[in-house]
Write a protein that holds these residues in place. Structure first.
Motif: not given
Length: 119
Positions: A24-35, A65-74
């Motif tokens: 199964l493709r990863t979540v980020m594979d799907v996100v990148n395809r959609i974007q 926001d599909w960035s890495d969760v550790t790099t964004v302001d919650d």
């Protein structure tokens, strides 16, 4: 997927020929395809995700926001860990589901695009 694979075996992730599951493709594979694939309109997608307190919730794809969760302001953006995403829908149809191993984003001959199959 072999050319003679049935649609049900493709969508369920089962390789009928060998009795094995497809990767199964990863979540980020799907996100990148959609974007990035211009056949998809991100505004038509909904994401099902696990909230730690409220269970499975849905939110518009464009609100994330599909960035890495550790790099964004919650406090300023809506970002969740990718392992909490359970499914993607378009026009109320599930097109990727981690639990059911459905992948109609990558494993379909006719993509679910903004001009295709709006039923």
């Amino acid at each position: 997927v072999s050319a003679d694979a049935s649609p049900s075996s493709v969508s369920s992730g089962i390789n009928a020929e060998y009795g094995q599951k497809h990767k199964l493709r990863t979540v980020m594979d799907v996100v990148n395809r959609i974007q990035w694939d211009n056949i998809y309109d991100p505004e038509t997608f909904v994401v099902g995700y696990l909230d730690r307190f409220d269970g499975i919730l849905e939110e518009k794809f464009s609100n994330f926001d599909w960035s890495d969760v550790t790099t964004v302001d919650d406090w300023e953006t809506f970002c969740i860990p990718k392992h909490r995403v359970y499914y993607f829908k378009i026009n109320d149809k599930v097109v990727w589901d981690r639990t059911e191993r459905i992948d109609l984003i990558f494993n379909q001959r006719q993509p679910m695009c903004k001009d295709c199959n709006k039923s």
